[in-house]
Design a protein around this motif. Sequence first.
Motif, short mmCIF file in Angstrom:
data_model
loop_
_atom_site.label_atom_id
_atom_site.label_comp_id
_atom_site.label_asym_id
_atom_site.label_seq_id
_atom_site.Cartn_x
_atom_site.Cartn_y
_atom_site.Cartn_z
N MET A 1 0.85 -1.17 0.00
CA MET A 1 0.00 0.00 0.00
C MET A 1 0.90 1.24 0.00
SD MET A 1 -3.38 0.58 2.30
CE MET A 1 -3.69 -1.17 2.26
N TYR B 1 -5.81 3.89 -0.96
CA TYR B 1 -6.60 2.66 -1.03
C TYR B 1 -7.25 2.57 -2.40
CZ TYR B 1 -6.24 2.52 4.06
OH TYR B 1 -5.77 2.47 5.34
N LYS C 1 -5.89 -5.22 -3.81
CA LYS C 1 -4.45 -4.94 -3.88
C LYS C 1 -4.16 -4.28 -5.21
CE LYS C 1 -3.02 -8.67 -0.88
NZ LYS C 1 -2.18 -9.85 -0.70
N TYR C 2 -3.10 -3.49 -5.24
CA TYR C 2 -2.70 -2.83 -6.47
C TYR C 2 -1.17 -2.84 -6.56
CZ TYR C 2 -2.24 1.13 -3.23
OH TYR C 2 -1.91 1.95 -2.18
N ASN C 3 -0.69 -2.63 -7.77
CA ASN C 3 0.74 -2.56 -8.01
C ASN C 3 1.17 -1.11 -8.09
OD1 ASN C 3 1.07 -5.40 -8.23
ND2 ASN C 3 0.21 -5.29 -10.28
#
Length: 152
Positions: free
Chosen positions: A1, A10, A19-21
Amino acid sequence: MLQTPLGLLYVYINNEQVKYNISELPLKPIEISNYKVDARYMIEIDKSQVKSGDIITFMIDTNIIAEVDGGDCLVEAMFESDDLYLAIGGYDINYHKSQSNSAYSFSVIKNGLEAEIIDLQYIDDFRVAIAWSDTNKEDYYTAVWFAADPYI
């Protein structure tokens, strides 16, 4: 994060956190310019998690309310405090395609950006960038504006 100076970033799909990259980007968004920011990142989510009709939200956990900015196709949520300028930017291709060929539509919300996915068949590339700069720097507004453009 990602921890920004204003709070954590977020990402939600239909109000469920995902989730993210994060990829670092050059601090000078345009090499031939003197604009430089303190930080600049590309935010990407796994497109296999997304379907038509989904709402993707990019939200900073802050009490500062975002202002709407951008130009042409660029839509930016701009946050400003005495010490910091931060922007989250995405491209709203509705400005260039007819409604029947629209892929997604961005809008600025109180604490970030929101994208409505209209039709996955037209999404080749979906990018959101975030950048920030200390307000003591020269022309920090312009630097952050360019740096939050995900295609520069």
